[in-house]
Design an enzyme around this catalytic site. Structure first.
Site, PDB file in Angstrom:
ATOM      1  N   CYS A   1       0.821  -1.215   0.000  1.00  0.00           N
ATOM      2  CA  CYS A   1       0.000   0.000   0.000  1.00  0.00           C
ATOM      3  C   CYS A   1       0.851   1.259   0.000  1.00  0.00           C
ATOM      4  CB  CYS A   1      -0.931  -0.006   1.205  1.00  0.00           C
ATOM      5  SG  CYS A   1      -0.092  -0.289   2.774  1.00  0.00           S
TER       6      CYS A   1
ATOM      7  N   HIS B   1      -1.365   0.697   7.539  1.00  0.00           N
ATOM      8  CA  HIS B   1      -1.823   0.772   6.152  1.00  0.00           C
ATOM      9  C   HIS B   1      -1.689   2.208   5.651  1.00  0.00           C
ATOM     10  CE1 HIS B   1      -4.160  -0.029   2.560  1.00  0.00           C
ATOM     11  NE2 HIS B   1      -4.964   0.970   2.863  1.00  0.00           N
TER      12      HIS B   1
END
Length: 923
Positions: free
Chosen positions: A50, A305
């Site tokens: 990510c 994330h």
């Protein structure tokens, strides 16, 4: 940390080197989903990538970087097609980055893959799953690109766009000598702990001075002694793009552990860097920057994330927020008030239907059917021309409708209000330090976030997912576990050409345009094939000209293959489309054409529902894959009128009758035949057809198993019921009992007292008859005792018995009266004699005696004795011998005290009296 992640070798590339460690790419059975309504592409997460996706999206939405990269042609970078050639020099990283950018801009897919790019990095599968730091990745990626572009016109690409200079100065208080040291930077790292926001952090770094005094003096080179001095830093050169990393991660030396700083840290949309620069005489426009990207980290210091908020500078995406869309829906739903007509907007209609559903999601096909039920008109007829296919329309409104992972079901998204907090709304941010009396100019440094407007459309790019957001939503990332980690600013002076606005093809090389066009064509082809496969249904068309009506059902006149035509058609097409397709297939068809749902049954083909409503979709009328459709005139087939519908469905019934002889082979006690009746046939008519002379009908209540024991009698009041109402279905068995068989029915309970596998036919010859009685009688025998069998067949006195008649006509040993047919070993069709005399019990033996060994000269005499009697009691000390099958005198029964049972003397045995004198019991 990254190893050889971005190292690139410009030596000759061999095939072995290219293939080493290369992963096999998964081949999806279905093509990737198209872009949603934003018209922007996300990036697939390979498993912990990510941070890479967020950085790549930021570079893509930096138009100047993107266009500079695209300006490098094959003559400088080589071609990926030549990467396997041993003598080819190919700069793989910039080529793969070009290709990825072209895919993100032009390829019609929801998310692009970075697999080829990461393979060009030398990234193995273990690297993909590791969580890296996006700031470090940014620096290494820039370094890798610079190395890759050495010797090309893009060798200074990174420096041109991101390179800045900081100058550190120390000023001697005595001689005023200035000692300075210059530092290059591609990004600035600023503190978060103990600082209110970005502007305060920059103030501390580039405005505040550090003093050398008292015991902490500075040695001046000019004065050659320790002196008081001041130290400061300034921005000497500003890059077109300013990258700022926030030090969110710190180390607690007391606890000896890392932690993430989650306190509030503000940053403006626009910032004036004049106060932090060495040269301040230029126009304000030289110092003004605008925020265009915020990489956000969610989680803690050991993992989490990344996703990114990006301002769409070139307005390449479609930007429309849910709130505004809802307002548009309400406005459209009002319709034309001047004409007093309310136009039903499909969004309102579909939302209304889904809101009434208890289940969170329902199949898309079912939604179309419910629309038809609610409004009396199908989607295709009312909305398709203006809004397109239903599924595509739902996909174009992802803020209202939410699909299941397999995209077969759809439901309403839950309404979520985005939180909005303002740390300093309504006031201008000023530096907390006022000792230099420097006031912030709020006009030149607006810190309040602007409202969304044209040219400032923001999107949240979260791996594969892209959604629009408001500019003020950036403020939500000031603090917390999900907060800003990297900030990207661009100079306000940088203006975009008008032709670039809304044009994703702008400045993309011709060869990449051609590649993307070809890829889109292939995608469309695959989607069409997949769409056809997913929505195509195979229908079996049965032509009436090839059928005849017989025995209650339709049967092909020819073979099944010759009577059926297969047709594949899209389930979203209408019944009218299907009818037209059939007309085209059958050019010689004349008159009306009726299409009926047919179903192959055991009795044959039967017609159920007539298909009606040419404007309805095939899916809407419930026409499923593999359905059988009968093509006819709706009246008759081959001159015979055909009754249709479930009430006239033919049922195949197994009809059982008690067999008179051993018909059908050993062990079969009944005959079986199949008959076809309509569901609507009354039981009275069925009885007339099967038992015209009268009788009783029994149903096997256990289903098709013909030997089940649960037989039930249909009573007289049942004769008005139909075959369907009494539960007779294909394969059910009924037992027909004629008048002389009805003794097996317990009329009071309505149940059968014997079972089909216990029933046999026996023939009885009456030796006790009077002249008016029959000589031969057929008797139905069951597991009941033989005595009951006798009473069933005759009105006789108790002093009678049944004796099997041998093949030579000899009367054999009487059957004990309490024996069953099975115990007596009587077979179907056996001939019995009804004789005078009481039948022995099961504990008695019927024996034959012969005096002497001359079988022909001495007649047999009969005796009934208890099997527990001893030899002595029977023979009265006379010698008894068995007689073998050849009527030869055999073994002597010399054990006088042994019982006949112990000596294995059996019913019907013949014994020889050796001395020629009868024993007392025989006398």
């Amino acid at each position: 940390m990254f190893g050889n992640l971005f190292e690139e070798d410009f030596s000759f590339i061999s095939n072995n080197h290219r293939e080493k460690g290369k992963k096999s790419k998964p081949r999806d059975s279905e093509p990737p989903a198209p872009r949603d309504f934003t018209n922007l592409s996300g990036i697939k997460n390979q498993g912990g990538t990510c941070y890479l996706n967020s950085l790549l999206q930021t570079l893509l939405f930096t138009p100047e970087f993107r266009e500079a990269l695209f300006s490098l042609g094959p003559e400088e970078l080589g071609s990926l097609d030549n990467s396997s050639k041993p003598d080819a020099k190919v700069r793989i990283i910039p080529l793969q980055l070009q290709r990825l950018f072209a895919q993100l801009l032009l390829l019609d897919q929801q998310a692009a893959s970075t697999t080829d790019l990461t393979e060009s990095f030398g990234w193995n599968s273990h690297e993909e799953m590791r969580q890296h730091d996006v700031q470090e990745l940014n620096r290494i990626l820039f370094s890798a690109l610079e190395s890759s572009l050495v010797g090309t016109s893009g060798h200074d690409l990174i420096n041109r766009l991101y390179h800045g200079i900081v100058v550190n100065q120390i000023v001697c208080k005595e001689c005023k000598n200035i000692s300075e040291r210059q530092e290059d930077f591609l990004d600035l790292t600023v503190a978060v702990k103990g600082v209110a926001g970005l502007e305060e952090a920059l103030w501390n770094m580039y405005v505040e001075e550090e003093y050398f005094e008292n015991e902490n003096l500075y040695r001046c080179g000019a004065c050659d002694k320790l002196v008081e001095a001041s130290k400061s830093a300034k921005l000497r050169k500003l890059p077109p793009f300013l990258t700022i990393s926030l030090l969110r991660f710190n180390f607690d030396f007391k606890k000896c552990e890392r932690y993430k700083e989650t306190s509030c840290y503000t940053f403006p949309i626009q910032i004036n860097l004049r106060p932090f620069c060495e040269q301040t005489e230029m126009d304000d426009s030289e110092y003004m920057y605008e925020l265009f990207s915020v990489i956000i980290h969610k989680g803690g210091c050991y993992g989490g994330h990344y996703h990114v908020y990006i301002r769409d500078v070139d307005e390449l995406g479609n930007w429309q927020l849910k709130e505004e869309e809802d307002e548009l829906i309400e406005d459209e739903a009002l319709g034309d008030t001047e004409n007093s007509k309310v136009v039903e907007n499909p969004l309102v209609v579909l939302k209304g239907i889904l809101s009434e559903e208890e289940a969170k999601q329902i199949p898309v096909d079912q939604l179309g059917q419910k629309l038809l039920e609610k409004k009396g008109v199908s989607w295709n007829k009312k909305y398709r021309k203006e809004y397109g296919a239903l599924r595509k329309y739902l996909q174009n409104h992802p803020h209202i409708f939410q699909f299941s992972p397999d995209e077969n079901k759809v439901g309403l998204k839950e309404k979520q209000k985005l939180p909005f907090k303002s740390a300093f709304q309504g006031q201008d941010l000023q530096s907390p330090s006022q000792k230099n009396d420097v006031q912030w100019n709020s006009e030149k440094n607006p810190t309040r976030l602007r409202d969304s407007s044209a040219g400032s459309h923001w999107f949240d790019l979260n791996d594969s997912k892209v959604q629009p957001i408001k500019e003020k939503d950036v403020q939500n990332q000031f603090q917390g576990k999900e907060s800003a980690y990297m900030l990207f600013y661009r100079k306000s002076q940088l203006k975009r050409p008008p032709e670039a606005r809304g044009n994703p093809r702008y400045q993309i090389p011709e060869h990449l345009l051609n590649e993307m066009n070809a890829a889109n064509t292939e995608l469309q082809k695959k989607r069409a094939e997949c769409d056809s496969a997913n929505n195509g249904i195979d229908l079996h068309l049965h032509l009436s000209s090839c059928y005849k009506f017989h025995n209650g059902a339709l049967h092909p006149s020819l073979t099944w293959k010759e009577s059926v035509v297969d047709l594949t058609i899209d389930r979203r097409k209408t019944l009218g489309d299907l009818r037209q397709s059939v007309f085209q297939m059958l050019e010689s068809w004349e008159g009306d054409m009726i299409l009926s749902i047919a179903k192959p049954l055991p009795a044959g083909l039967h017609l159920y529902q007539i298909l009606d409503g040419d404007e309805l979709t095939l899916d809407g009328i419930g026409l499923a894959d593999g359905a059988d459709v009968f093509v006819w005139n709706g009246k008759e087939v081959g001159g015979t009128k055909v009754m249709t519908g479930p009430d006239h469905a033919p049922v195949v019934v197994n009809v059982l009758r008690l067999a008179e002889y051993n018909e059908g082979g050993r062990g079969q006690h009944f005959t079986e035949s199949q008959h076809v009746f309509s569901c609507s046939t009354k039981l009275g008519d069925l009885r007339k057809a099967l038992a015209p002379l009268g009788g009783i009908i029994l149903k096997n209540g256990s289903g098709p198993d013909k030997e089940a024991k649960n037989w039930e009698v249909f009573l007289e009041e049942d004769m008005k019921e139909t075959v369907k109402s009494v539960g007779l279905t294909d394969g059910c068995s009924v037992l027909i009992l004629d008048s002389h068989d009805q003794s097996f029915v317990n009329v009071s309970s309505g149940n059968l007292t014997a079972f089909t596998y216990d029933i046999s036919w026996l023939q009885v010859k009456n030796y006790c008859r009077t002249e008016e009685e029959e000589k031969h009688v057929k008797i139905t025998a069951t597991i009941e005792t033989v005595r009951k069998l006798i009473v069933q067949g005759y009105n006789t006195a108790n002093n009678s018995c049944l004796r099997p008649i041998g093949g030579n006509g000899k009367l054999l040993s009487p059957v004990p009266e309490d024996y069953t047919v099975k115990e007596a070993e009587l077979k179907m069709g056996s001939l019995l004699g009804l004789c005078h005399g009481k039948a022995p019990t099961s504990t008695q033996l019927f024996l034959y005696f012969i005096v002497g060994s001359d079988q022909n000269g001495n007649p047999e005499m009969e005796i009934v004795v208890e099997e527990t009697a001893s030899v002595k009691e029977v023979s009265d000390n006379w010698h008894l011998r068995r007689i073998d099958w050849c009527y030869e005198a055999g073994e002597a029964l010399s054990q006088e005290n042994a019982t006949l049972k112990e000596l294995n003397v059996c019913r019907g045995d013949t014994l020889v009296i050796a001395e020629g004198k009868l024993p007392p019991k025989v006398k």
